[in-house]
Design an enzyme around this catalytic site. Structure first.
Site, PDB file in Angstrom:
ATOM      1  N   HIS A 157      -8.523 -22.947   1.237  1.00 46.08           N
ATOM      2  CA  HIS A 157      -9.277 -23.596   0.720  1.00 46.08           C
ATOM      3  C   HIS A 157      -8.859 -24.061  -0.854  1.00 46.08           C
ATOM      4  O   HIS A 157      -8.929 -25.079  -1.066  1.00 46.08           O
ATOM      5  CB  HIS A 157     -10.797 -23.112   0.296  1.00 46.08           C
ATOM      6  N   HIS A 173      -7.627 -16.965   4.316  1.00 46.99           N
ATOM      7  CA  HIS A 173      -8.707 -18.146   4.462  1.00 46.99           C
ATOM      8  C   HIS A 173      -9.095 -18.843   3.278  1.00 46.99           C
ATOM      9  O   HIS A 173      -9.113 -20.012   3.245  1.00 46.99           O
ATOM     10  CB  HIS A 173      -9.813 -17.478   5.297  1.00 46.99           C
ATOM     11  N   GLU A 174      -9.386 -18.023   2.369  1.00 47.81           N
ATOM     12  CA  GLU A 174      -9.945 -18.526   0.988  1.00 47.81           C
ATOM     13  C   GLU A 174      -8.750 -19.336   0.187  1.00 47.81           C
ATOM     14  O   GLU A 174      -8.947 -20.332  -0.386  1.00 47.81           O
ATOM     15  CB  GLU A 174     -10.414 -17.496   0.178  1.00 47.81           C
ATOM     16  N   GLU A 229     -12.784 -26.533   5.424  1.00 44.90           N
ATOM     17  CA  GLU A 229     -12.785 -25.647   6.439  1.00 44.90           C
ATOM     18  C   GLU A 229     -11.650 -25.677   7.476  1.00 44.90           C
ATOM     19  O   GLU A 229     -10.898 -24.912   7.795  1.00 44.90           O
ATOM     20  CB  GLU A 229     -14.078 -25.603   7.313  1.00 44.90           C
TER      21      GLU A 229
END
EC number: 3.4.17.19
Lengths: 492, 492
Positions: free
Chosen positions: A264, A260-261, A290
């Site tokens: 980003h 997930h990160e 996001e």
């Protein structure tokens, strides 16, 4: 030239943001607890000076002179984005900026120990102070922008987004989501799923995370991975600081968190170098940000073709287990189970957590809900959306998130906007380039190239609507998301 | 009240120093290489803003109004120390500050590759530029302060210290040091010393270091230990960041390095809380700072009674070895061997390195020595003090230190002043409280309490002379140091 003077001035702002980002990262990852008071004060002073720098009296004159200068279309957008940032800064008095930063820093730090202690009574006065200052911020912004209190805060994270757009969109989702959850749970109740057996040593989890980051194209010359209580992607484009947390009984949490990160991070690392130090070179919005993390975590990493890549890595680090078969992992990583914690929520129930927070924070900011009544309202909505009680359980209820502790009201909708945008992007890619089944197994980098061309390289050069419409052929809507959920979870 | 306005202004300075210290620490310990360009730019902007803040036009008026206010004696000292810091910031024309900083960066950067290449010819013109600008800085400071060129630079690191004090002191040391070195070498040539056998795993070295820091009273709630290429003690009093480097073949380097930095750290951590954010609450001088690190490393840690505490810890972490006997370690950690490199020098030969640099830098700054003649002068003094030749060996001779490359002339004497002050403190403690033999084995904390009462709590509230005379019963002199060396190295 005034435009050029402005760019130099905003480069200094960028430098101060760099400094603040690094000190914030350090506060969350490295700083010993006893250093917090001094850090909070130092960062508050930095925020005040940075704010003063942005309010320098010559800027008004430069902005009006720059309008008359001969600028490229991109420079004109750059000028407008600088002006928006300047307008954001000048609409708040400096002492409010300082007080807001200090209260947020204090509340956030206290929250780190008050939450595990389930200490709502200890948290409430700190939170009330943050809320009070947030409403003062909202009042000042509302006055300057001609928006409602809540919309004026939302504008900070999602420029152009309004409650009037969110309400029908979220009402749409609320129509079909609870039914879909019930259907999926019924379908999944017949499935056999095996849990991998731990413990999963932290050192191996870290090595696995680094390996997957590499697979996903993270640039380790411009970033690193560390540990924090609440995982985040911080730092600056040139030096992206990811964090995660490890649970030796659960390998999926850190693994999916790191993926997930990394979404980003790749957005940050891929922003166009020539605009890097100017506002127009920054990420478009939190919702778009996001959308990248959720694209990586949900669209990509939980896709069966990607899980087929993860399976052998898991076996390599933790030994062969039948639970590490691709089939089993695919079931496991798409398991739906309503729960109390947003960050642990599955893809399907996640929007319920966000909609609940959206309704509550909007009412807190609009003055329709008092801080002291937050736990009761939270419990009511959790019962209504997910059929769960949080009575007396503050730490897994209204004290679970970091966002409100530092006054980030207006942020939560970005998560669900991100999920919708991510689904729209995944649909567009598959229409243009071929199915994920095919692309993930044969040409993962073509997916990143699409994101580079259609999202990353545009930074803030396009408005969000234009960015999404140009990339996906349609403006923001929930159709692709609904279709994706039905296909993945019902095999429809 | 102007005094109160000044304290608020200087508290902001303190906050900016906090921010700069943390970003500097991160740059040395955590930052990925690709982040360096952005970090350097960000820190340069921070330095400019910090300098501007200190030059705010209202300060002159506040200082003159504050003189007339009713202040406690301590506030009067505080005012004077603020004024000195302000005067230091405002006495140089800003174009000179810029040129000096630029030349220093350029020379230091080039030095990193020119030194290993032993390229004196390449280094000389860059060094000449730094020296030329340093002399301009000295001229401006000299004019403002009514001091000689060199004394005006020395004043930055050792307020109140003058060449007229240093010259007789160092001349005294020069009288007896070379003979003492010869005597000790003769005595030690008959000794058998065993080297502990590695490898010494980094993880165990780190655990050992943390254990020894704890033994020495380091407060881990306000600090931490990490790794950097060049060890330092950074951060702020509330959050002290120590670093070390590990060599798996040599356990003493990191161990003694950590103890040295812990001396700096305890001084920082113990500065009086009520003055913490003001200049008067900061460490007195570089010499006093170094006295604390050398007290810990030399007076305390190389004392047989402390080595008796270290010996079992070494065995615990690295297994039993006869080389880990207290007797052998005591010999090993006091071994004397003249060498070319200052940072590798033992306690006995270290002052020779410093005095050589002092004589040279003083003559360079006063215009009595040309940069081009530096290698010859260096070689002459190395022959005279340590009997070693550096002819043609620039990299282990006059190009070995970073200090002169960025114009830090006037710093070197602090090292030997620190050694003399440390010996005076050790002597005073033993006169007041009992021998180190006794105190270290039975009541280590009484030593720290003495330092707390006599050095740490005074921060910059006393002038250096008064601080030392009050603590040790005598002003600065070399007697205690000489006696200490004779006792430790000759058993006299």
């Amino acid at each position: 030239m005034s435009y050029s003077a402005l760019t130099q001035h905003f480069q200094q702002q960028y430098h101060l943001q760099h400094i603040a980002a690094m000190c914030g990262w350090d506060q969350a990852t490295m700083m010993p607890a006893g250093g917090n008071q001094a850090r909070s004060e130092a960062m508050s002073t930095l925020a005040v000076l940075s704010h003063q720098q942005l309010q320098a009296p010559q800027l008004a004159q430069w902005f009006s002179a720059a309008q008359a200068e001969s600028l490229t279309p991109e420079q004109q957008v750059s000028l407008a984005v600088m002006q928006r940032q300047w307008r954001d800064a000048t609409m708040l008095p400096s002492d409010l900026v300082g007080a807001f930063s200090l209260a947020g820093s204090r509340c956030e730090h206290a929250w780190r120990s008050l939450r595990p202690a389930n200490d709502w009574a200890g948290f409430l006065p700190l939170f009330e102070e943050v809320l009070n200052l947030s409403r003062q911020v909202a009042a000042a912004r509302s006055e300057a922008l001609g928006l409602s209190y809540y919309d004026s805060l939302l504008e900070q994270f999602e420029p152009g987004m309004r409650s009037a757009t969110l309400d029908p969109l979220f009402n749409d989702v609320k129509q079909w989501l609870p039914g879909l959850i019930t259907q999926v749970q019924a379908k999944q109740s017949a499935e056999q799923v095996q849990l991998p057996q731990g413990p999963f040593a932290t050192s191996h989890q870290k090595a696995l995370g680094l390996e997957v980051m590499k697979l996903l194209g993270f640039d380790f010359n411009h970033g690193r991975l560390d540990v924090s209580v609440h995982p985040f992607c911080g730092g600056v484009s040139e030096d992206v600081r990811l964090t995660t947390r490890y649970d030796e009984n659960d390998v999926a949490q850190a693994l999916m968190g790191v993926i997930h990160e990394t979404g980003h991070a790749r957005y940050e690392q891929s922003l166009p170098a020539q605009w890097r130090s100017l506002p127009v070179g920054q990420a478009r919005s939190m919702g778009i940000h996001e959308s990248q993390s959720l694209f990586f975590e949900m669209q990509l990493a939980r896709h069966p073709a990607f899980i087929a890549k993860l399976a052998p890595l898991l076996s390599h680090h933790f030994g062969e287990q039948t639970a590490f078969s691709s089939d089993n992992l695919a079931k496991l990583y798409t398991r739906v189970q309503p729960g109390l914690i947003r960050v642990d929520a599955d893809e399907l129930t996640y929007p319920a957590h966000v909609m609940l927070r959206y309704e509550i924070e909007r009412d807190l900011i609009e003055g329709k809900l008092q801080a002291k009544d937050l736990p009761e309202r939270w419990d009511n909505l959790m019962q209504q959306y997910l059929g769960l009680s949080t009575k007396g359980n503050y730490k897994d209820g209204c004290m679970q998130d970091i966002h409100w502790t530092d006054g980030s009201f207006g942020y939560f909708p970005s998560y669900t906007l991100g999920a919708l945008y991510a689904a729209q992007q995944a649909k567009a890619i598959q229409t243009e380039l071929g199915t994920f089944d095919h692309l993930i197994s044969t040409d993962l980098s073509s997916i990143f190239s699409w994101l580079q061309r259609n999202i990353w390289q545009h930074a803030s050069l396009l408005e969000t609507d234009a960015l999404i419409t140009q990339a996906c052929g349609q403006p923001l809507n929930a159709c692709a998301f609904k279709l994706h959920l039905e296909q993945r979870y019902l095999g429809a």
